[in-house]
Design a protein around this motif. Structure first.
Motif, PDB file in Angstrom:
ATOM      1  N   SER C  62      26.254  53.818  35.106  1.00  0.00           N
ATOM      2  CA  SER C  62      27.512  54.226  35.720  1.00  0.00           C
ATOM      3  C   SER C  62      27.224  55.287  36.776  1.00  0.00           C
ATOM      4  O   SER C  62      27.962  55.440  37.733  1.00  0.00           O
ATOM      5  CB  SER C  62      28.439  54.781  34.656  1.00  0.00           C
ATOM      6  OG  SER C  62      27.788  55.796  33.940  1.00  0.00           O
ATOM      7  N   THR C  65      26.778  53.891  40.290  1.00  0.00           N
ATOM      8  CA  THR C  65      28.003  53.438  40.922  1.00  0.00           C
ATOM      9  C   THR C  65      29.019  54.569  41.098  1.00  0.00           C
ATOM     10  O   THR C  65      29.922  54.449  41.896  1.00  0.00           O
ATOM     11  CB  THR C  65      28.633  52.298  40.104  1.00  0.00           C
ATOM     12  OG1 THR C  65      28.613  52.660  38.727  1.00  0.00           O
ATOM     13  CG2 THR C  65      27.866  51.024  40.287  1.00  0.00           C
ATOM     14  N   LEU C  66      28.864  55.664  40.354  1.00  0.00           N
ATOM     15  CA  LEU C  66      29.820  56.770  40.473  1.00  0.00           C
ATOM     16  C   LEU C  66      29.205  58.034  41.035  1.00  0.00           C
ATOM     17  O   LEU C  66      29.745  58.655  41.938  1.00  0.00           O
ATOM     18  CB  LEU C  66      30.415  57.100  39.099  1.00  0.00           C
ATOM     19  CG  LEU C  66      31.304  56.033  38.518  1.00  0.00           C
ATOM     20  CD1 LEU C  66      31.723  56.433  37.120  1.00  0.00           C
ATOM     21  CD2 LEU C  66      32.505  55.837  39.391  1.00  0.00           C
ATOM     22  N   GLN C  70      29.422  60.130  44.659  1.00  0.00           N
ATOM     23  CA  GLN C  70      29.881  61.518  44.532  1.00  0.00           C
ATOM     24  C   GLN C  70      28.913  62.469  45.234  1.00  0.00           C
ATOM     25  O   GLN C  70      29.325  63.322  46.028  1.00  0.00           O
ATOM     26  CB  GLN C  70      30.001  61.902  43.056  1.00  0.00           C
ATOM     27  CG  GLN C  70      30.375  63.354  42.865  1.00  0.00           C
ATOM     28  CD  GLN C  70      30.257  63.805  41.414  1.00  0.00           C
ATOM     29  OE1 GLN C  70      30.094  62.986  40.513  1.00  0.00           O
ATOM     30  NE2 GLN C  70      30.335  65.099  41.198  1.00  0.00           N
ATOM     31  N   LEU C 148      37.078  55.652  33.284  1.00  0.00           N
ATOM     32  CA  LEU C 148      37.171  54.740  34.416  1.00  0.00           C
ATOM     33  C   LEU C 148      38.242  53.701  34.256  1.00  0.00           C
ATOM     34  O   LEU C 148      39.027  53.440  35.155  1.00  0.00           O
ATOM     35  CB  LEU C 148      35.846  54.021  34.567  1.00  0.00           C
ATOM     36  CG  LEU C 148      34.970  54.810  35.463  1.00  0.00           C
ATOM     37  CD1 LEU C 148      33.562  54.392  35.305  1.00  0.00           C
ATOM     38  CD2 LEU C 148      35.468  54.597  36.870  1.00  0.00           C
ATOM     39  N   ASP C 299      34.071  62.645  41.786  1.00  0.00           N
ATOM     40  CA  ASP C 299      33.424  61.530  41.083  1.00  0.00           C
ATOM     41  C   ASP C 299      34.232  60.231  41.173  1.00  0.00           C
ATOM     42  O   ASP C 299      33.755  59.174  40.796  1.00  0.00           O
ATOM     43  CB  ASP C 299      33.104  61.884  39.619  1.00  0.00           C
ATOM     44  CG  ASP C 299      34.315  62.369  38.859  1.00  0.00           C
ATOM     45  OD1 ASP C 299      35.412  62.463  39.474  1.00  0.00           O
ATOM     46  OD2 ASP C 299      34.189  62.666  37.663  1.00  0.00           O
ATOM     47  N   MET C 300      35.460  60.304  41.674  1.00  0.00           N
ATOM     48  CA  MET C 300      36.265  59.082  41.809  1.00  0.00           C
ATOM     49  C   MET C 300      36.163  58.485  43.214  1.00  0.00           C
ATOM     50  O   MET C 300      36.845  57.519  43.523  1.00  0.00           O
ATOM     51  CB  MET C 300      37.732  59.384  41.496  1.00  0.00           C
ATOM     52  CG  MET C 300      38.028  59.533  40.022  1.00  0.00           C
ATOM     53  SD  MET C 300      37.468  58.096  39.092  1.00  0.00           S
ATOM     54  CE  MET C 300      38.532  56.835  39.809  1.00  0.00           C
ATOM     55  N   ILE C 322      31.652  48.284  37.587  1.00  0.00           N
ATOM     56  CA  ILE C 322      31.429  49.483  36.784  1.00  0.00           C
ATOM     57  C   ILE C 322      31.354  49.144  35.301  1.00  0.00           C
ATOM     58  O   ILE C 322      30.528  49.683  34.563  1.00  0.00           O
ATOM     59  CB  ILE C 322      32.513  50.525  37.085  1.00  0.00           C
ATOM     60  CG1 ILE C 322      32.332  51.026  38.508  1.00  0.00           C
ATOM     61  CG2 ILE C 322      32.439  51.684  36.107  1.00  0.00           C
ATOM     62  CD1 ILE C 322      33.333  52.003  38.976  1.00  0.00           C
TER      63      ILE C 322
END
Lengths: 40, 159, 472
Positions: C62, C65-66, C70, C148, C299-300, C322
């Motif tokens: 994760s 992808t996050l 960020q 998420l 982080d979003m 995700i």
């Protein structure tokens, strides 16, 4: 010092191209392993 | 500035949109309260949040944050729109300097209070010091690993 | 009142659909498992295609992808380039994987190696580090799943978190490592195709030129090649990544499960395939300012941009990507940690005479128990993801030198290895609290390296590699 536009473009394009290549490589390897019966 | 009732304040992060129903129906003036980082920003990014005192049911429309290098906002350098109904914004990419920020919404006449954010990046010598310390240890590791690998490969070849 | 990118019912449908699919797939793959070796190590005969895919997919967590978007949003260029340096962990593990397979042809776990090579004291330190790390990661993955699914579709945190845990425990329970590896292959494909699609759309529709010019005007720091904070964190992050891979049984059990001669090239290929992915996911974040997207929390940023530009389609892609990234790491960690407990604690300490059947059954109970414990820890939704993981850097980075030197040099003794790991971790933690998170892994690795150096220099021992060939 800032990264020039050309370098930025090249960096992103190359990364994107390589990423797109990955699934192809994986599938080719899979097919190869599948037919030579070496998957597992 | 009007302070938010305590209970609503503690619930705010979780129940952003429910607080209207929870706060006591007193007569509060409409105003925006902007909150930002309390200490000097060392990395060039920070989060600001807007607290609104609304009596009306309708939400804020087009909430934006103005950024200026002058305290009187005679020249607004940048304007950042908030995402959807969120009242928190994560801002990034600031160079060294002093910035003044305020929040505005279309349906409120007055902008918020002004906050002052000081951005001062780490000194380059400190950054490069850590960088080169890391680089030396890393190079040592790679050299030892690869030489050892070649050595055992050779030994295996000789067997 | 908040709009979600996805309908809650659509989100739930996707979760259930994937859940049923994965669990059924795991069950189907699990039919072949006759022995504990089959279950824990996929029969030690995994071919190149699956091996390379699983090395890559497990490292796509994760975080890729996050956190990569960020970090890019916060640190600009160095955020994504620095993050992609985590591929070094996989690349450098390639020669080690080959060595591991040669030294321990019948080994099961990284704990096996530390016990046989360094003895009891070092083994205890190592197990503590492994358990702290494994639980930190498991819990952060479980929580990431819940957070998420909630932020994308409004699905309740507890339902989302429970669902992803049940699914991963489910197929790992039925299929063992075979299921983990086969699902990793499919998940790898999904992840790559998904992120490429989004990045491609952005490059095509927003344009690289306009993104660059917007950044250089409005957010100049993000294009700075000498961004102090980013330059400072770089090697700390690299050592964190190396520590994670070198010590963790997730990677050791993979090396041991691969067919003879496959381990080296599989990790090398996996690492090279992984290298560009953080740059692609990070690039998604760089487009945000140009699009006028400033999310409530950094982080979003990745999912927000994708959902904003591609609408519901984008949100569905992000959701599936995700979900796959989380599952591909969660399952690996469940399998590897339960192997560690089964082999190192149950088999070696409690029941040396346990039969193969007993071991397999215990391993399954272990997966289930790990799932339940993780679930319990995830219930209160305690810390943010990053905070949990940064802490672990101090632990894992202390294992880098003892593992590398232990694999290649006869002279490092168990006492020094144990001391290096314990004091390295302590120093890393001290640095974490006294200085900042950006020196935790670096300090830990430096101190442990120094002690190992002293150990090799002072010792007269010549370890006999044959002692690693333990009778089952």
């Amino acid at each position: 010092m800032q990264l020039p536009e050309l370098a930025f473009t090249v960096l992103i394009i190359v990364a994107l191209a390589l990423t797109c290549l990955t699934p192809i490589i994986l599938l080719v390897l899979f097919v190869k392993d599948y037919f030579s019966k070496t998957l597992w | 500035m009007v302070k938010l009732p305590g209970i609503a304040k503690s619930l705010f992060p979780v129940l952003t949109f429910c607080w209207v129903f929870l706060s006591a129906p007193t007569t509060l003036a409409q105003s925006l309260q902007l909150e930002g980082p309390s200490s000097t920003v060392r990395e060039g990014y920070f989060t600001v949040s807007v607290v609104a005192q609304e009596q009306r049911e309708e939400p804020l429309t087009n909430l934006v944050i103005d950024v200026s290098t002058q305290a009187d906002f005679s020249h607004v350098e940048q304007t950042f729109p908030a995402l959807g109904d969120f009242r928190k914004l994560s801002l990034t990419g600031f160079s060294d300097g002093v910035y003044y920020l305020r929040a505005r919404a279309d349906n409120l006449a007055e902008p918020s209070n002004v906050i002052k954010v000081t951005v001062q990046h780490y000194p380059l010598w400190q950054a490069l010091g850590l960088f080169f310390t890391g680089l030396i240890i890393f190079a040592l590791l790679v050299v030892i690993l690869l030489r050892s690998h070649r050595r055992v490969e050779k030994e295996a070849g000789n067997d | 009142m908040t709009e979600f990118a996805l309908d809650t019912s659509l989100g739930l449908t996707i979760v259930i659909l994937f859940g049923v699919l994965w669990v059924a797939f795991g069950y189907w793959l699990g039919r072949k498992n006759k022995t504990h070796e089959d279950f824990a190590l996929a029969g030690r005969n995994v071919g190149f295609a699956f091996a390379a895919a699983t090395a890559m997919a497990t490292w796509v967590t994760s975080n890729t992808t996050l956190v990569a978007p960020q970090l890019t949003y916060q640190f600009g260029l160095w955020g994504m380039i620095g993050y992609s340096f985590a591929a070094l962990g996989l690349l450098l593990f390639a020669p080690m994987a080959k060595r591991i397979k040669t030294l321990l042809p019948n080994g099961y776990t990284s704990g096996d190696f530390v016990r046989l090579r360094y003895g009891q004291a070092a083994w205890w330190v190592f197990i503590i580090i492994s358990v702290v790390y494994a639980f930190g990661w498991l819990i952060s993955l479980g929580m990431a799943g819940g957070i998420l699914l909630e932020s994308l579709s409004g699905l309740d945190y507890h339902i989302g978190m429970t669902a992803i845990l049940i699914i991963c425990v489910g197929y790992t329970l039925f299929g063992g490592l075979r299921a983990v590896i086969a699902t990793d292959f499919i998940q790898a494909l999904i992840i790559i195709v998904g992120v490429s699609l989004i990045a491609w759309w952005l490059a095509d529709n927003v344009g690289l030129q306009s993104i660059h010019s917007n950044l250089s005007q409005a957010h100049p720091q993000l294009l700075d090649v000498l961004f102090p904070a980013a330059v400072m964190f770089l090697f700390n992050n690299i050592f964190f990544g190396l520590g994670e891979i070198f010590h963790s049984n997730v990677w050791w059990s993979r090396a041991l499960s691969f067919k003879q001669g496959v381990a080296y090239k599989a990790y090398l290929t996996g690492g090279l395939m992984w290298l560009p992915i953080p740059i692609v996911t990070g690039f998604i974040a760089l487009a945000a300012p140009q699009l006028g997207i400033f999310p409530p929390s950094a982080d979003m940023i990745g999912p927000t941009v994708a959902a904003a530009v591609l609408g519901t389609t984008g949100a569905v892609i992000v959701f599936i990507v995700i979900f796959s990234a989380l599952a591909s790491s969660l399952d690996s960690l469940l399998a590897a940690t339960s192997d560690l407990v089964t082999q190192d604690l149950f088999h070696k300490k409690l029941k040396p005479n346990a039969s193969d059947r007993t071991l397999m059954r215990f391993n399954r109970y272990c997966i289930l128990a790990l799932g339940i414990v993780t679930w319990l820890f995830c219930l209160p939704r305690i810390a943010t993801l990053g905070a949990l993981l940064n802490f672990a850097g101090a632990f894992v980075a202390s294992t880098i030198w003892p593992i590398v030197l232990g694999l290649y040099f006869r002279r490092l003794t168990g006492g020094y290895a144990a001391l290096a790991m314990a004091l390295g971790t302590a120093a890393g933690l001290a640095a974490y609290f006294l200085v900042g998170f950006y020196v935790a892994a670096l300090t830990s690795c430096a101190v442990s390296g120094l002690l190992c150096g002293v150990g090799v220099w002072r010792s007269q021992e010549q370890f006999d590699w044959q002692r690693l060939q333990e009778e089952r």
